[in-house]
Design an enzyme around this catalytic site. Structure first.
Site, PDB file in Angstrom:
ATOM      1  N   GLY A 121       0.837  -1.186   0.000  1.00 48.22           N
ATOM      2  CA  GLY A 121       0.000   0.000   0.000  1.00 48.22           C
ATOM      3  C   GLY A 121       0.878   1.244   0.000  1.00 48.22           C
ATOM      4  O   GLY A 121       1.963   1.252   0.589  1.00 48.22           O
TER       5      GLY A 121
ATOM      6  N   SER B 287       1.314  -6.401   3.182  1.00 51.88           N
ATOM      7  CA  SER B 287       2.438  -6.771   4.045  1.00 51.88           C
ATOM      8  C   SER B 287       3.138  -5.533   4.591  1.00 51.88           C
ATOM      9  O   SER B 287       3.670  -5.554   5.707  1.00 51.88           O
ATOM     10  CB  SER B 287       3.425  -7.665   3.304  1.00 51.88           C
ATOM     11  OG  SER B 287       3.866  -7.065   2.113  1.00 51.88           O
ATOM     12  N   GLU B 288       3.188  -4.461   3.820  1.00 56.72           N
ATOM     13  CA  GLU B 288       3.585  -3.145   4.327  1.00 56.72           C
ATOM     14  C   GLU B 288       2.782  -2.074   3.598  1.00 56.72           C
ATOM     15  O   GLU B 288       2.445  -2.230   2.422  1.00 56.72           O
ATOM     16  CB  GLU B 288       5.073  -2.846   4.117  1.00 56.72           C
ATOM     17  CG  GLU B 288       5.964  -3.183   5.286  1.00 56.72           C
ATOM     18  CD  GLU B 288       6.517  -4.589   5.171  1.00 56.72           C
ATOM     19  OE1 GLU B 288       7.075  -5.080   6.155  1.00 56.72           O
ATOM     20  OE2 GLU B 288       6.368  -5.197   4.098  1.00 56.72           O
ATOM     21  N   THR B 289       2.490  -1.006   4.322  1.00 56.13           N
ATOM     22  CA  THR B 289       1.948   0.199   3.709  1.00 56.13           C
ATOM     23  C   THR B 289       2.924   1.330   3.998  1.00 56.13           C
ATOM     24  O   THR B 289       3.345   1.525   5.143  1.00 56.13           O
ATOM     25  CB  THR B 289       0.555   0.539   4.259  1.00 56.13           C
ATOM     26  OG1 THR B 289      -0.358  -0.508   3.910  1.00 56.13           O
ATOM     27  CG2 THR B 289       0.045   1.854   3.679  1.00 56.13           C
TER      28      THR B 289
ATOM     29  N   HIS C 221      10.354  -3.302  -0.778  1.00 50.88           N
ATOM     30  CA  HIS C 221       9.298  -3.354  -1.801  1.00 50.88           C
ATOM     31  C   HIS C 221       8.327  -2.188  -1.660  1.00 50.88           C
ATOM     32  O   HIS C 221       7.792  -1.686  -2.662  1.00 50.88           O
ATOM     33  CB  HIS C 221       8.579  -4.711  -1.764  1.00 50.88           C
ATOM     34  CG  HIS C 221       7.428  -4.816  -0.820  1.00 50.88           C
ATOM     35  ND1 HIS C 221       7.581  -5.071   0.527  1.00 50.88           N
ATOM     36  CD2 HIS C 221       6.088  -4.703  -1.016  1.00 50.88           C
ATOM     37  CE1 HIS C 221       6.397  -5.111   1.097  1.00 50.88           C
ATOM     38  NE2 HIS C 221       5.473  -4.895   0.184  1.00 50.88           N
TER      39      HIS C 221
END
Length: 306
Positions: free
Chosen positions: A21, A58-60, A89
């Site tokens: 995100g 998984s990450e924002t 990423h």
């Protein structure tokens, strides 16, 4: 009005690689005290944590531009609201959004200031986004002397024994396990309850498992890897750019090459990361990205969150 974007990183096709995100923030000083920004204001931080849990990637990444320059501050949160200092990423995804939307010309580099260091991104002629990260060279962790390594190998994975291990190293954030064969990396099963306890008890972000690629000619890669981070809310990460700050120096030394390609073989997605280690104390990591979706955030202040 704020938008958020879903970007698949380290892939040239949608619905592969690692989704992230991305939220671009305006540095609205009206809610900040002197010296604060939209990334350091306490109310905004609570909102960012809640929004990362809502977006559930998984990450924002949350980024704010500094004074009409091509320099951004950036923070990263996981689906359980934990913050990570550095995320490859999600940084690649943010750079891809900035280039795609025209916020930064493709001819210019973008500098990101994160808690884990300063990251510089540029767009290559083939469309890949290249990111310069601090190198993270491991120190060896011998099973006989390192209690964490003992628990990790003996209790952390099904299908992994001491006889399968070539090297164990500890980097700044992660433990790295080097196995004899790609098949071991592909078939191990993590015991997330054990790894999560190790992670939380000993301030470890995650666990990298890696081996030489079996058939370099088929996929054009030098090594394979997987990444497990249950302690920060990520049982297994599809592609972990920042882990290659550790993988790159190790495999570059083994293969005696400063240009490498690695495939992260997460069973559900996975992707390819390109690495250049010829820079002093730094690793250039690159990959493709695809913008998959954009949406408008209807609740943009902490007052509207739980």
């Amino acid at each position: 009005m704020r938008n958020y974007y879903i970007v698949d990183a380290f892939t040239a096709k949608p619905f592969a690689g690692n989704p992230a995100g991305v939220v671009l923030l305006d540095d609205d000083q009206s809610t900040c005290t002197p010296g604060e920004t939209a990334l350091t204001n306490a109310s905004e931080e609570r909102w960012m944590r809640d929004m990362a849990m809502e977006i559930n990637q998984s990450e924002t990444a949350f980024a704010v531009r500094r004074d009409d320059t091509d320099v951004y501050s950036i923070r990263y949160f996981t689906p359980d609201g934990s913050e990570v200092a550095l995320c490859g990423h999600a940084t690649l995804a943010t750079a891809h959004v900035l280039y795609t939307l025209g916020h930064v010309p493709e001819s210019l580099s973008i500098t990101f200031h994160a808690k884990g260091g300063t990251l510089v991104c540029r767009k290559a002629e083939d469309g890949r986004i290249c990111m310069m990260f601090p190198a993270d060279v491991t120190r060896e962790a011998r099973i006989q002397e390192d209690g964490i390594a003992q628990d990790m190998i003996d209790h952390g994975f099904e299908g992994l024994g001491r006889e399968d291990i070539v090297y164990i190293g500890r980097g700044l954030y992660d433990y790295m396990i080097v196995c004899e064969t790609q098949n071991i990396v592909e078939t191990i099963v993590p015991k997330n309850n054990v790894l999560e306890k190790l992670s939380r008890d000993h301030t470890i972000r995650g666990f990298i498992v890696t081996a030489p690629a079996e058939d370099k000619g088929t996929h054009g890669v030098d090594f394979v890897s997987r990444f497990f981070g249950p302690g920060v809310g990520i049982p297994e990460d599809p592609v972990t750019g920042s882990a290659h700050c550790t993988l790159g120096p190790y495999w570059g030394h083994i293969f005696k090459s400063d240009t490498l390609a690695g495939m992260q073989i997460c069973p559900k997605r996975g992707g390819t990361v390109y690495i250049d280690t010829k820079h002093e104390n730094a690793v250039e990591i690159s990959g493709h990205a695809v913008l998959v979706a954009t949406a408008t955030l209807m609740h943009t202040t902490c007052n509207n969150t739980r």
